[in-house]
Design an enzyme around this catalytic site. Structure first.
Site, PDB file in Angstrom:
ATOM      1  CB  CYS B 252     -53.901  12.455  17.235  1.00 29.52           C
ATOM      2  SG  CYS B 252     -53.496  12.421  15.361  1.00 29.52           S
ATOM      3  NE  ARG B 257     -56.184  15.586  16.425  1.00 30.11           N
ATOM      4  CZ  ARG B 257     -57.350  15.510  17.430  1.00 30.11           C
ATOM      5  NH1 ARG B 257     -57.673  16.138  18.337  1.00 30.11           N
ATOM      6  NH2 ARG B 257     -57.988  14.323  17.025  1.00 30.11           N
TER       7      ARG B 257
END
Lengths: 153, 303
Positions: B252, B257
């Protein structure tokens, strides 16, 4: 940068933060987040009157108003913030700026150094990214104050 | 596994059901006094460094991704010594069952779980739905300070290779699947940071060539729980085109994430080899002589 250019209330807050250890600073920021006043009803029902500071990691909205205490005195600037309870760090910054700047005159607010948030000694604990959010919050306030002062000039 | 594993229909369809617990399960365990002897430790890990202090699951301890797990000097994770000290201070022993929960659909909780896994902590689980679900269900929250009894935790050497990819690994990985879990705007290169988040200093916008775009939050349902196995298969086997046995790298912006996606691929769908590239876009987007692709197309393997 020294604290000497800061308005008295803000200088006092900076001194308080600087006297503490890092965990205590976070605790103090939490207290500022709890002390942030609610919006008055006339603004609560009108979210369009507030501006979002998009640089903040959590939704933060603010606006300013000016008022005169009595005819001979200079106008003072009132600050209003809105941030959700699940964003305590952002609320804490807003609380610091509210307590430190609310009710001052436009020239006093405009004289606050742009990098004042760095003086709180929180950069390591809350990440440089969040510090940028706080700097942006101060920047937005100053821009709005400058624009409002220019309109009246 | 040192603490009983939860059995329910949703979890049993996953490859490793023992990696998740439900809010009901945790509430019952807490009511049964599970925290008393350190066999079970509940950890909150949030994006906001102060959120835990505003209210947390009774008896839980806080681990902050930035101040506790990152080494600020090396742009790396803490070493075995620091991790042992952290775990011990939080009342975690090597054989403790650790249940981690957090805000934003467990985004940061999954990241903390991934770091625990770098140190080979055997029994570490996520609370499905995380902090928001716990609170939405009206379960107990307190601002009481938790004072864990210090535990003993051995100094374990961090083992990065199985679940962590570095830039060089990603360059050598071309031809095998990559998953980009950022927003579509970040993937196409329209922007270099998350919507509504500040600019974080990537010089180029776009994605790693050939990466499939599956934003991380699509693996989560509205209540923050992971989607069921069928839905996850539709997403990663269907849309992203992964095949059984694939060697996968997820990334990410700084690796947080993608930890959420890493968890889904590794433990819920059962891919053996899934690595999280934590350098992610803040490294790749800035690196010299490293190719990117722009736009919505995945792009081709660089020559």
């Amino acid at each position: 940068m020294s604290n000497q250019t800061l308005p008295a209330a803000l200088a006092e807050i900076v001194d308080d933060f600087q006297a503490l250890t890092e965990p205590e600073r976070l605790q103090l920021l939490l207290e500022f987040s709890q002390g942030l006043p609610e919006l008055p009803d006339r603004l609560k029902d009108h979210p369009e009157l507030l501006e979002q500071v998009v640089e903040c990691q959590s939704p933060l909205f603010l606006t300013i108003e000016t008022e005169k205490q009595d005819p001979g005195s200079p106008e003072s600037v009132r600050l209003f913030f809105k941030a959700p309870p699940e964003a305590p760090t952002t609320r804490g910054f807003a609380g610091v700026l509210h307590e430190g700047l609310d009710g001052l005159t436009a020239p006093e607010i405009l004289a606050v150094p742009d990098d004042m948030p760095e003086l709180l000694g929180l950069t390591r604990a809350i990440t440089p990214l969040r510090m940028r959010g706080m700097t942006a919050m101060l920047g937005r306030i100053k821009r709005k104050v400058a624009a409002s002062a220019a309109l009246k000039a | 596994m040192s603490y009983p594993v939860e059995q329910n229909d949703k979890f049993s369809a996953y490859a490793y059901p023992e990696r998740l617990v439900s809010t009901e399960w945790l509430a019952a365990a807490l009511d049964g006094g599970a925290l008393a002897d350190g066999k079970l430790v509940v950890v909150e890990s949030d994006e906001d460094v102060l959120l835990y202090e505003t209210g947390h699951i009774p008896g839980s301890v806080k681990i902050d991704w930035h101040t506790d797990l990152n080494d600020e000097v090396t742009r790396d994770y803490v070493d075995g010594k620091a991790f042992a000290a952290l775990a011990a201070a939080k009342g975690i022993s090597r054989d403790s069952t650790v249940v981690i929960y957090g805000d934003k659909s467990n985004w940061w909780a999954a990241y903390a779980l991934w770091v625990f896994t770098l140190f080979g902590h055997e029994d570490v689980r996520l609370l499905d739905g995380g902090r928001d679900k716990w609170i939405a269900e009206g379960r107990a929250i307190t601002t009481d300070v938790t004072a864990p009894s210090p535990a003993e935790y051995p100094e374990v050497e961090r083992k990065d290779a199985p679940i962590r990819a570095f830039k060089e690994d990603v360059l050598a990985h071309f031809g095998k699947p990559l998953i980009d879990v950022r927003s579509p705007e970040e993937y196409t290169g329209q922007r270099t940071h998350m919507p509504a988040y500040p600019e974080e200093g990537a010089l180029r916008g776009g994605h790693i060539p050939t990466a499939a775009s599956i934003p991380w939050a699509r693996a989560a349902a509205e209540d923050g729980t992971y989607r069921n196995r069928g839905e996850l298969e539709a997403l990663y086997l269907g849309e992203a085109g992964l095949k059984e046995g694939d060697d996968v790298v997820a990334y990410c912006r700084i690796g947080e994430r993608s930890s959420h996606t890493w968890f889904a691929l590794k433990y819920l769908l059962g891919f053996d080899t899934v690595r999280n590239y934590d350098g992610s876009w803040t490294e790749w987007g800035n690196a010299v002589r490293v190719p990117i692709a722009k736009g919505a197309e995945r792009g081709t393997v660089p020559a």
